[in-house]
Enzyme design. Structure first.
Site, PDB file in Angstrom:
ATOM      1  N   HIS A  34      15.233  15.606  35.173  1.00 29.31           N
ATOM      2  CA  HIS A  34      16.594  15.399  34.677  1.00 29.31           C
ATOM      3  C   HIS A  34      16.581  15.652  33.179  1.00 29.31           C
ATOM      4  O   HIS A  34      16.005  14.872  32.408  1.00 29.31           O
ATOM      5  CB  HIS A  34      17.066  13.975  34.983  1.00 29.31           C
ATOM      6  N   GLU A  38      10.780   4.515  35.026  1.00 29.51           N
ATOM      7  CA  GLU A  38      12.108   4.540  34.405  1.00 29.51           C
ATOM      8  C   GLU A  38      12.035   3.902  33.019  1.00 29.51           C
ATOM      9  O   GLU A  38      11.623   2.748  32.877  1.00 29.51           O
ATOM     10  CB  GLU A  38      13.124   3.790  35.266  1.00 29.51           C
ATOM     11  N   HIS A  53      11.064   9.266  34.012  1.00 29.71           N
ATOM     12  CA  HIS A  53      12.525   9.385  33.923  1.00 29.71           C
ATOM     13  C   HIS A  53      13.062   8.518  32.785  1.00 29.71           C
ATOM     14  O   HIS A  53      12.343   7.741  32.167  1.00 29.71           O
ATOM     15  CB  HIS A  53      13.183   8.929  35.237  1.00 29.71           C
TER      16      HIS A  53
END
Length: 549
Positions: A290, A460, A386
């Protein structure tokens, strides 16, 4: 092979879709760590002036939108659109004109429109991910012609997510070129009166982020960003220095795993000590599937810095394992300033396992590589780095199947638990989730687990910072890079041949799960047949909706 002389490796300039205009200036920023932690902004609530802009309201002072020839990507070239550049910014009327000059046509930049609605007030619109009409979250743009005295207000009027850390104290980043050149000061958190609320009444709804700020100097060149930018060119500079280093290049090879849709290299690093590798297990790591989650790249850089260092623990890791690392899975998205998608106009982290190598080359070739490696040896762990826009701290998502035995389900939780012990002021074990939702079957984490990688995780990293250990402050670059070193420390703890530490964490994980079920530890109850959804909240874990991609 590692340790053998490498052929010269080229790092060509980034390739852009031909619709994208690109300015010729090279945008680089110095690195700097704030002398003290940068606190969160006190929450201001959702109330703010609501603008319902029509063509007659405000003055458009910047408008840059790629001239699409169609609804999908067709071709790319170095430098993007051929021919002379357009002039998206309105010209100044004279030296007394205080209008800001906006620009975002550079690598990872994202700003589509700026509308001046007051002497020092602007409403901004972000560009959706290319070849889509959504995913507006990442921003990174330049302003010039600043004034030091006035209080400016900026409102981004088309944010996509209903919840955001901006509502919990997250501040935007500012970079002043004058401060960088004169004082060595880099990116810093700024902004007061920060508000995040619903804006439009349409479907899908849009949300507004607004903040006020004073610029540090008159006539300065400044940048705003959602998180510390880390571009494809930044990665290339890092790899160029690595390849040229006679020491580190002995145990690290750099190859192209594949080419992206635009023709940019998806780089693969193989890191291990020279000599035989037949008995070594494999660890696979990746980042930036991403593109708007740049914090993942800074954590990845810290991981690589430590793993490639002369530290005794780094040497031990290289003797024990073969590391396969893809530091930027979606280079096209990073180059053009997307938030979530590749040039296929889809989320590549919902494309694992799809027979579409031409549409999603990075994730397809990564999965194919892991599949080949598994045919020869054990892949002990996979981790995809991420960023997260809705939850503070650092945490992990793993894979827990209710059909697995108690021991297997406990071991899924041990690595995150160990990382929480190594990073107590950053990592939140209570925020970790292990449920495998149907909507996540084509993510990297679940796909690798289905292939046979016994420990497969998503790491994360919050866009904001930490609320742990007495902290209520933003992550600095140093914080983000330290996560990579702590990840390496945890790998050694996890693989320690002495069973005491592992056994201690297994017992601790069992106690935590018993408490999650409302049972007293030692009561004798079993949870091995309890479904993962009963062990944790049923809310979506990842920073996405079910419909993404």
């Amino acid at each position: 092979s590692p340790g053998e002389p490498q052929a010269p490796f080229s790092f060509p300039a980034p390739r852009w879709p031909v619709e994208c205009e690109v300015i010729q200036e090279t945008i680089e920023h110095i690195e700097w760590v704030p002398p003290k932690p940068e606190p969160f902004c006190p929450p201001m609530g959702a109330e703010q002036p609501m603008y319902s802009l029509s063509k007659e309201q405000g003055t458009t002072v910047y408008h840059s939108s790629p001239a699409f020839q169609g609804s999908c990507f067709t071709r790319a070239r170095v430098g993007g659109a051929p021919g002379p550049l357009s002039s998206p910014a309105a010209p100044l009327e004279g030296p007394q004109d205080t209008t800001l000059l906006f620009e975002s046509r550079f690598e990872s930049g994202n700003l589509q429109k700026a509308i001046k609605v007051g002497p020092y007030e602007y409403v901004l619109m972000l560009r959706p991910d290319l070849y889509t009409a959504k995913h507006t979250q990442w921003f990174y743009f330049r302003v010039q012609n600043t004034r030091q005295e006035p209080l400016y207000r900026f409102t981004i009027a088309n944010m996509a997510k209903p919840k955001s850390l901006y509502g919990q104290g997250l501040r935007p980043l500012l970079y002043s070129q004058q401060d960088a050149q004169s004082h060595g000061i880099g990116w810093r958190r700024v902004g007061t009166d920060i508000r995040y609320c619903r804006g439009s009444a349409g479907e899908p709804p849009l949300f507004r982020l607004s903040w006020t700020v004073r610029f540090p100097h008159d006539s300065d060149t400044c940048f705003f960003a959602a998180c510390y930018p880390y571009t494809y060119s930044d990665l290339q500079r890092y790899l160029r220095a690595l390849v040229a280093d006679p020491v580190r290049s002995r145990y690290c090879t750099v190859q192209a795993l594949c080419r992206s849709l635009a023709g940019n290299s998806v780089y693969l690093l193989t890191i291990t000590s020279p000599g035989g590798t037949a008995s070594k297990r494999v660890v696979v790591a990746s980042a930036r599937v991403h593109p708007g989650e740049s914090g993942g790249s800074w954590a990845m850089r810290g991981f690589l810095d430590f793993l490639l260092s002369a530290h005794a623990d780094a040497q031990l890791l290289r003797r024990l394992f073969v590391f396969k690392v893809v530091p930027m899975l979606n280079p096209d998205g990073v180059v053009v300033g997307n938030s979530r998608c590749s040039l296929a106009g889809r989320d590549p982290n919902r494309a694992y396992g799809m027979a579409l190598p031409g549409s999603f080359p990075g994730v397809w070739h990564l999965r194919a590589m892991v599949k080949r490696v598994l045919a020869e040896r054990e892949v002990m762990l996979y981790c995809d780095f991420h960023g997260h826009s809705r939850k503070n701290n650092v945490f992990m998502y793993g894979c827990d199947a209710s059909g697995d035995g108690t021991g297997t389900r406990l071991r899924q939780r041990v690595f995150p638990l160990m990382l929480s012990k190594n990073a107590p002021n950053k990592f939140s074990f209570s925020s970790c989730k292990f449920q495998v939702q149907k909507s996540k079957e084509r993510t990297g984490r679940v796909s690798m687990w289905r292939l046979g990688v016994s420990h497969s995780y998503t790491l994360e990293v919050a866009f904001s910072g930490s609320t742990l250990g007495g902290r209520k402050s933003h992550f600095s670059k140093e914080d983000l890079e330290s996560l990579g070193r702590l990840f390496c420390d945890t790998l050694l703890d996890f693989c320690n041949p002495a069973p005491a530490k592992l056994q201690q964490r297994l017992v601790e994980a069992d106690v935590l799960l018993q408490r999650q079920m409302g049972r007293e530890p030692g009561s004798g109850g079993s949870w091995s047949d309890v479904s993962p959804s009963e062990l944790e909240s049923s809310t979506s874990g990842s920073d996405s909706s079910v419909s993404d991609g």
